[in-house]
Design a protein around this motif. Structure first.
Motif, PDB file in Angstrom:
ATOM      1  N   UNK A 163      -7.499  -0.032   3.826  1.00 17.73           N
ATOM      2  CA  UNK A 163      -7.990  -0.265   5.056  1.00 17.73           C
ATOM      3  C   UNK A 163      -7.295  -1.453   5.562  1.00 17.73           C
ATOM      4  N   UNK A 164      -6.916  -2.298   4.749  1.00 18.66           N
ATOM      5  CA  UNK A 164      -5.848  -3.535   5.197  1.00 18.66           C
ATOM      6  C   UNK A 164      -4.534  -3.108   5.853  1.00 18.66           C
ATOM      7  N   UNK A 165      -4.186  -2.014   5.135  1.00 24.44           N
ATOM      8  CA  UNK A 165      -2.930  -1.627   5.840  1.00 24.44           C
ATOM      9  C   UNK A 165      -3.187  -0.805   7.161  1.00 24.44           C
ATOM     10  N   UNK A 166      -4.136  -0.062   7.320  1.00 29.36           N
ATOM     11  CA  UNK A 166      -4.544   0.561   8.446  1.00 29.36           C
ATOM     12  C   UNK A 166      -4.927  -0.478   9.739  1.00 29.36           C
ATOM     13  N   UNK A 167      -5.651  -1.310   9.216  1.00 32.00           N
ATOM     14  CA  UNK A 167      -5.981  -2.502  10.353  1.00 32.00           C
ATOM     15  C   UNK A 167      -4.581  -3.455  10.636  1.00 32.00           C
ATOM     16  N   UNK A 168      -3.710  -3.470   9.798  1.00 35.46           N
ATOM     17  CA  UNK A 168      -2.276  -4.120  10.261  1.00 35.46           C
ATOM     18  C   UNK A 168      -1.773  -3.298  11.230  1.00 35.46           C
ATOM     19  N   UNK A 169      -1.635  -1.817  10.924  1.00 32.13           N
ATOM     20  CA  UNK A 169      -0.920  -0.927  11.646  1.00 32.13           C
ATOM     21  C   UNK A 169      -1.647  -0.690  13.029  1.00 32.13           C
ATOM     22  N   UNK A 170      -2.934  -0.860  12.954  1.00 34.37           N
ATOM     23  CA  UNK A 170      -3.600  -0.863  14.314  1.00 34.37           C
ATOM     24  C   UNK A 170      -3.458  -2.005  15.264  1.00 34.37           C
ATOM     25  N   UNK A 171      -3.613  -3.107  14.615  1.00 32.99           N
ATOM     26  CA  UNK A 171      -3.336  -4.463  15.048  1.00 32.99           C
ATOM     27  C   UNK A 171      -1.853  -4.364  16.023  1.00 32.99           C
ATOM     28  N   UNK A 172      -0.981  -3.721  15.453  1.00 27.34           N
ATOM     29  CA  UNK A 172       0.513  -3.831  15.791  1.00 27.34           C
ATOM     30  C   UNK A 172       0.918  -2.689  16.848  1.00 27.34           C
ATOM     31  N   UNK A 173       0.065  -1.552  16.820  1.00 29.55           N
ATOM     32  CA  UNK A 173       0.418  -0.255  17.530  1.00 29.55           C
ATOM     33  C   UNK A 173      -0.815   0.078  18.603  1.00 29.55           C
ATOM     34  N   UNK A 178      -4.661   7.153  10.113  1.00 28.50           N
ATOM     35  CA  UNK A 178      -5.325   7.014   9.059  1.00 28.50           C
ATOM     36  C   UNK A 178      -5.252   8.032   8.143  1.00 28.50           C
ATOM     37  N   UNK A 179      -5.023   9.247   8.567  1.00 28.46           N
ATOM     38  CA  UNK A 179      -4.839  10.418   7.648  1.00 28.46           C
ATOM     39  C   UNK A 179      -3.555  10.580   6.940  1.00 28.46           C
ATOM     40  N   UNK A 180      -2.524  10.030   7.681  1.00 33.23           N
ATOM     41  CA  UNK A 180      -1.097  10.066   7.471  1.00 33.23           C
ATOM     42  C   UNK A 180      -0.642   8.584   6.926  1.00 33.23           C
ATOM     43  N   UNK A 181      -1.446   7.849   6.629  1.00 39.83           N
ATOM     44  CA  UNK A 181      -0.933   6.296   6.480  1.00 39.83           C
ATOM     45  C   UNK A 181       0.132   6.035   5.397  1.00 39.83           C
ATOM     46  N   UNK A 182       0.194   6.953   4.440  1.00 36.02           N
ATOM     47  CA  UNK A 182       1.179   6.946   3.559  1.00 36.02           C
ATOM     48  C   UNK A 182       2.646   7.284   4.099  1.00 36.02           C
ATOM     49  N   UNK A 183       2.530   8.090   5.091  1.00 36.86           N
ATOM     50  CA  UNK A 183       3.706   8.587   5.862  1.00 36.86           C
ATOM     51  C   UNK A 183       4.384   7.631   6.708  1.00 36.86           C
ATOM     52  N   UNK A 184       3.554   6.645   7.356  1.00 34.15           N
ATOM     53  CA  UNK A 184       3.838   5.766   8.269  1.00 34.15           C
ATOM     54  C   UNK A 184       5.130   4.853   7.890  1.00 34.15           C
ATOM     55  N   UNK A 185       6.269   4.818   8.489  1.00 32.41           N
ATOM     56  CA  UNK A 185       7.417   3.998   8.137  1.00 32.41           C
ATOM     57  C   UNK A 185       6.970   2.662   8.219  1.00 32.41           C
ATOM     58  N   UNK A 186       6.994   1.711   7.227  1.00 32.79           N
ATOM     59  CA  UNK A 186       6.692   0.335   7.179  1.00 32.79           C
ATOM     60  C   UNK A 186       7.473  -0.584   8.392  1.00 32.79           C
ATOM     61  N   UNK A 187       8.731   0.085   8.521  1.00 29.50           N
ATOM     62  CA  UNK A 187       9.841  -0.742   9.465  1.00 29.50           C
ATOM     63  C   UNK A 187       9.983  -0.037  10.844  1.00 29.50           C
ATOM     64  N   UNK A 188       8.933   1.084  10.929  1.00 27.72           N
ATOM     65  CA  UNK A 188       8.924   1.731  12.409  1.00 27.72           C
ATOM     66  C   UNK A 188       7.782   2.331  12.610  1.00 27.72           C
ATOM     67  N   UNK A 189       6.579   1.492  12.399  1.00 25.72           N
ATOM     68  CA  UNK A 189       5.527   1.762  12.362  1.00 25.72           C
ATOM     69  C   UNK A 189       5.113   2.238  14.000  1.00 25.72           C
ATOM     70  N   UNK A 190       5.706   1.448  14.732  1.00 29.20           N
ATOM     71  CA  UNK A 190       5.184   1.505  16.342  1.00 29.20           C
ATOM     72  C   UNK A 190       5.831   2.989  16.793  1.00 29.20           C
ATOM     73  N   UNK A 191       7.253   3.047  16.725  1.00 30.55           N
ATOM     74  CA  UNK A 191       7.800   4.072  17.154  1.00 30.55           C
ATOM     75  C   UNK A 191       7.250   5.682  16.497  1.00 30.55           C
ATOM     76  N   UNK A 192       6.892   5.370  15.376  1.00 32.61           N
ATOM     77  CA  UNK A 192       6.175   6.583  14.652  1.00 32.61           C
ATOM     78  C   UNK A 192       4.809   6.702  15.471  1.00 32.61           C
ATOM     79  N   UNK A 193       4.105   5.797  15.625  1.00 32.44           N
ATOM     80  CA  UNK A 193       2.566   5.960  16.334  1.00 32.44           C
ATOM     81  C   UNK A 193       2.882   6.823  17.766  1.00 32.44           C
TER      82      UNK A 193
END
Length: 162
Positions: free
Chosen positions: A8-18, A47-62
């Protein structure tokens, strides 16, 4: 092992950034309602594919996910338009001439089972034998239901349109 709290914390961080950049991306490419629907789909995929989101390229992936989800939504709209045109052609052959919006309204006024049957026939191109398989009924029952659904649609168009 990753805990639910960590996820949930990782998803919240991803959502905040993207969230806002993806929202702006979609707003430039679609109407507001479609953009919000697609944004919700993007968040679900994230959320479903959170483990596949690249840490250094989350926005382009999203944004790539948003691009794909938007194309899916646009294909859905085109399928609806083709279905409405196909149903309108069927009515013209039967002697009527409804416009596409009247056809959409009439389709929306039908019972959900009839509307779904007509959509399967018009959008997906399923014939009675295929409808039978999809609905788990006999081909004869599918043909009868399709005929009745077309008649109900024609009746509805007669009440609401020219």
């Amino acid at each position: 092992m990753i805990t639910l709290e960590d996820r949930e914390a990782r998803f919240a961080s991803l959502a905040d950034a993207c969230l806002e950049p993806v929202r702006r991306y979609l707003a430039r490419r679609a109407d507001a309602a479609t953009a919000e629907d697609v944004l919700a789909d993007v968040l679900l995929v994230c959320w479903r594919r959170l483990d596949e989101v690249p840490a250094d390229a989350a926005l382009p992936w999203a944004i790539g996910v948003a691009r794909n989800q938007l194309r899916n939504a646009q294909r859905g709209v085109r399928r609806q338009e083709r279905a409405a045109a196909r149903l309108a052609d069927e009515q013209r052959v039967a002697g009527g001439s409804p416009d596409v919006s009247a056809l959409r309204d009439a389709l929306g006024a039908l019972r959900p089972a009839d509307a779904e049957l007509l959509r399967l026939w018009a959008w997906e191109g399923l014939q009675p034998a295929d409808l039978a398989v999809a609905l788990g009924i006999s081909p004869n029952a599918a043909a009868i239901r399709l005929h009745r659904a077309k008649r109900r649609l024609a009746d509805e168009l007669g009440r609401t349109g020219p």
